[in-house]
Design a protein around this motif. Structure first.
Motif, PDB file in Angstrom:
ATOM      1  N   SER A   1     -12.898   4.685   0.418  1.00  0.00           N
ATOM      2  CA  SER A   1     -12.164   3.459   0.131  1.00  0.00           C
ATOM      3  C   SER A   1     -10.797   3.502   0.804  1.00  0.00           C
ATOM      4  O   SER A   1     -10.213   4.555   0.998  1.00  0.00           O
ATOM      5  CB  SER A   1     -12.000   3.293  -1.375  1.00  0.00           C
ATOM      6  N   THR A   2     -10.295   2.324   1.172  1.00  0.00           N
ATOM      7  CA  THR A   2      -8.971   2.224   1.766  1.00  0.00           C
ATOM      8  C   THR A   2      -8.079   1.519   0.776  1.00  0.00           C
ATOM      9  O   THR A   2      -8.308   0.354   0.460  1.00  0.00           O
ATOM     10  CB  THR A   2      -9.031   1.383   3.068  1.00  0.00           C
ATOM     11  N   ARG A   3      -7.118   2.208   0.273  1.00  0.00           N
ATOM     12  CA  ARG A   3      -6.218   1.588  -0.690  1.00  0.00           C
ATOM     13  C   ARG A   3      -5.129   0.835   0.057  1.00  0.00           C
ATOM     14  O   ARG A   3      -4.731   1.221   1.154  1.00  0.00           O
ATOM     15  CB  ARG A   3      -5.638   2.661  -1.614  1.00  0.00           C
ATOM     16  N   ILE A   4      -4.687  -0.255  -0.547  1.00  0.00           N
ATOM     17  CA  ILE A   4      -3.614  -1.040   0.052  1.00  0.00           C
ATOM     18  C   ILE A   4      -2.472  -1.130  -0.964  1.00  0.00           C
ATOM     19  O   ILE A   4      -2.678  -0.923  -2.159  1.00  0.00           O
ATOM     20  CB  ILE A   4      -4.067  -2.459   0.447  1.00  0.00           C
ATOM     21  N   THR A   5      -1.296  -1.462  -0.464  1.00  0.00           N
ATOM     22  CA  THR A   5      -0.155  -1.636  -1.367  1.00  0.00           C
ATOM     23  C   THR A   5       0.367  -3.061  -1.242  1.00  0.00           C
ATOM     24  O   THR A   5       0.564  -3.566  -0.137  1.00  0.00           O
ATOM     25  CB  THR A   5       0.946  -0.615  -1.038  1.00  0.00           C
ATOM     26  N   VAL A   6       0.532  -3.706  -2.395  1.00  0.00           N
ATOM     27  CA  VAL A   6       1.027  -5.087  -2.432  1.00  0.00           C
ATOM     28  C   VAL A   6       2.430  -5.080  -3.027  1.00  0.00           C
ATOM     29  O   VAL A   6       2.651  -4.515  -4.108  1.00  0.00           O
ATOM     30  CB  VAL A   6       0.094  -5.976  -3.294  1.00  0.00           C
ATOM     31  N   ASP A   7       3.347  -5.686  -2.302  1.00  0.00           N
ATOM     32  CA  ASP A   7       4.709  -5.803  -2.807  1.00  0.00           C
ATOM     33  C   ASP A   7       4.692  -6.692  -4.059  1.00  0.00           C
ATOM     34  O   ASP A   7       4.082  -7.766  -4.047  1.00  0.00           O
ATOM     35  CB  ASP A   7       5.592  -6.425  -1.713  1.00  0.00           C
ATOM     36  N   ALA A   8       5.272  -6.239  -5.122  1.00  0.00           N
ATOM     37  CA  ALA A   8       5.171  -6.966  -6.397  1.00  0.00           C
ATOM     38  C   ALA A   8       6.323  -6.568  -7.292  1.00  0.00           C
ATOM     39  O   ALA A   8       7.059  -5.610  -7.010  1.00  0.00           O
ATOM     40  CB  ALA A   8       3.840  -6.620  -7.075  1.00  0.00           C
ATOM     41  N   LEU A   9       6.483  -7.304  -8.378  1.00  0.00           N
ATOM     42  CA  LEU A   9       7.415  -6.945  -9.447  1.00  0.00           C
ATOM     43  C   LEU A   9       6.599  -6.414 -10.624  1.00  0.00           C
ATOM     44  O   LEU A   9       5.516  -6.935 -10.884  1.00  0.00           O
ATOM     45  CB  LEU A   9       8.224  -8.174  -9.893  1.00  0.00           C
ATOM     46  N   PRO A  10       7.049  -5.425 -11.358  1.00  0.00           N
ATOM     47  CA  PRO A  10       8.348  -4.773 -11.214  1.00  0.00           C
ATOM     48  C   PRO A  10       8.376  -3.709 -10.132  1.00  0.00           C
ATOM     49  O   PRO A  10       9.458  -3.219  -9.829  1.00  0.00           O
ATOM     50  CB  PRO A  10       8.568  -4.135 -12.591  1.00  0.00           C
ATOM     51  N   GLN A  11       7.218  -3.361  -9.562  1.00  0.00           N
ATOM     52  CA  GLN A  11       7.193  -2.439  -8.429  1.00  0.00           C
ATOM     53  C   GLN A  11       5.904  -2.682  -7.646  1.00  0.00           C
ATOM     54  O   GLN A  11       4.986  -3.322  -8.158  1.00  0.00           O
ATOM     55  CB  GLN A  11       7.305  -0.967  -8.851  1.00  0.00           C
ATOM     56  N   PRO A  12       5.837  -2.210  -6.390  1.00  0.00           N
ATOM     57  CA  PRO A  12       4.622  -2.425  -5.604  1.00  0.00           C
ATOM     58  C   PRO A  12       3.393  -1.857  -6.328  1.00  0.00           C
ATOM     59  O   PRO A  12       3.489  -0.889  -7.076  1.00  0.00           O
ATOM     60  CB  PRO A  12       4.891  -1.644  -4.313  1.00  0.00           C
ATOM     61  N   LEU A  13       2.250  -2.513  -6.096  1.00  0.00           N
ATOM     62  CA  LEU A  13       0.997  -2.072  -6.720  1.00  0.00           C
ATOM     63  C   LEU A  13       0.038  -1.594  -5.638  1.00  0.00           C
ATOM     64  O   LEU A  13      -0.243  -2.320  -4.680  1.00  0.00           O
ATOM     65  CB  LEU A  13       0.354  -3.231  -7.493  1.00  0.00           C
ATOM     66  N   THR A  14      -0.463  -0.385  -5.799  1.00  0.00           N
ATOM     67  CA  THR A  14      -1.480   0.139  -4.879  1.00  0.00           C
ATOM     68  C   THR A  14      -2.847  -0.099  -5.508  1.00  0.00           C
ATOM     69  O   THR A  14      -3.049   0.188  -6.692  1.00  0.00           O
ATOM     70  CB  THR A  14      -1.246   1.640  -4.618  1.00  0.00           C
ATOM     71  N   LEU A  15      -3.754  -0.676  -4.730  1.00  0.00           N
ATOM     72  CA  LEU A  15      -5.076  -1.013  -5.270  1.00  0.00           C
ATOM     73  C   LEU A  15      -6.158  -0.771  -4.218  1.00  0.00           C
ATOM     74  O   LEU A  15      -5.882  -0.727  -3.020  1.00  0.00           O
ATOM     75  CB  LEU A  15      -5.101  -2.464  -5.751  1.00  0.00           C
ATOM     76  N   ASP A  16      -7.365  -0.625  -4.698  1.00  0.00           N
ATOM     77  CA  ASP A  16      -8.528  -0.456  -3.829  1.00  0.00           C
ATOM     78  C   ASP A  16      -9.264  -1.801  -3.788  1.00  0.00           C
ATOM     79  O   ASP A  16      -9.828  -2.223  -4.811  1.00  0.00           O
ATOM     80  CB  ASP A  16      -9.424   0.640  -4.418  1.00  0.00           C
ATOM     81  N   PRO A  17      -9.264  -2.495  -2.645  1.00  0.00           N
ATOM     82  CA  PRO A  17      -9.904  -3.823  -2.603  1.00  0.00           C
ATOM     83  C   PRO A  17     -11.364  -3.789  -3.052  1.00  0.00           C
ATOM     84  O   PRO A  17     -11.860  -4.777  -3.617  1.00  0.00           O
ATOM     85  CB  PRO A  17      -9.791  -4.235  -1.130  1.00  0.00           C
ATOM     86  N   ALA A  18     -12.052  -2.676  -2.846  1.00  0.00           N
ATOM     87  CA  ALA A  18     -13.460  -2.588  -3.254  1.00  0.00           C
ATOM     88  C   ALA A  18     -13.603  -2.540  -4.773  1.00  0.00           C
ATOM     89  O   ALA A  18     -14.688  -2.758  -5.305  1.00  0.00           O
ATOM     90  CB  ALA A  18     -14.115  -1.359  -2.625  1.00  0.00           C
TER      91      ALA A  18
END
Ligand code: C5J
Length: 227
Positions: free
Chosen positions: A2-19
């Protein structure tokens, strides 16, 4: 792999696995967004909800391209209203009650034109559509089973209205252990101040219910992850 991505967000960026992430589009139905439906029968200016349509379209295009699970929900009731609690049917002083005949058919009743998702956000073949009798998408539905079978751990929750069905679903999901990211521009309310407050409530206190971002930031995260 899996390739995890990081989304800029509040209160802090969120790293998630699109799958392992589902986009859940809450109640983008004619009954809430078009004149003559449930939303208008309660005295609301339904045009305010249209602001969420274009951002949802953009986010959906990116999510589908990334192969993410997309789920749609619809609030509504059986034609005999047997799944509608009397307390819901009798509340307020609407011009038309749930089940009454309106310009788009019977208000908030499954199978009626007003209950349909708006044409701008029509589901693609194979995308689950969850019919829910309540405000939360987990209550009295098989959403939990659908997410479990697909190994989903993070939800991107969009739709209407921010402080009612989106918020209730995020709260339900949070208690079930899902990470919830809410792109604010993909949500809308009849009350702009409730929209703003609803988003702030999610991200406050270190992200008490989840994360708040926007469609552009989600798409930027997806596109950075695709290189
Ligand atoms: C409401 C919803 N507002 N989908 N439903 O009654 O937010």
């Amino acid at each position: 792999m899996s390739t995890r991505i990081t989304v800029d967000a509040l209160p802090q960026p969120l790293t998630l696995d699109p799958a392992r992430t589902a986009v859940v589009i809450i109640d983008m139905q004619r009954d809430f967004i078009e004149p003559g439906g449930f939303g208008e029968s309660l005295g609301n200016d339904v045009s305010l909800l249209r602001a969420a349509i274009a951002p949802c379209q953009a986010l959906l295009a990116g999510a589908r391209q990334a192969g993410m699970l997309v789920i749609h929900t619809r609030e509504g009731h059986r034609p005999d209203l047997s799944d509608a609690p009397p307390a819901k049917l009798e509340r307020g002083a609407p011009s038309l009650r749930i089940g009454a005949a309106g310009p788009m058919g019977r208000i908030l009743v499954r199978g009626e034109p007003g209950h349909e998702l708006i044409p701008e956000l029509r589901p693609l073949d194979g995308e689950p559509v969850i019919d829910k009798p309540g405000k939360g998408a987990f209550y009295a539905t098989d959403l939990g089973a659908v997410l479990q079978h697909r190994g989903i751990e993070t939800l991107i929750v969009c739709g209407v209205t921010t402080e009612v069905c989106v918020h209730t679903t995020v709260r339900e999901a949070n208690d079930r252990g899902y990470r919830c990211l809410v792109p604010g521009d993909c949500c809308a309310s009849y009350f702009p101040e409730f929209h703003e407050a609803g988003l702030r409530m999610i991200a406050a206190q270190g992200g008490i219910f989840g994360w708040v971002s926007d469609s552009e930031r989600v798409l930027a995260g997806l596109s950075a992850g695709s290189h």
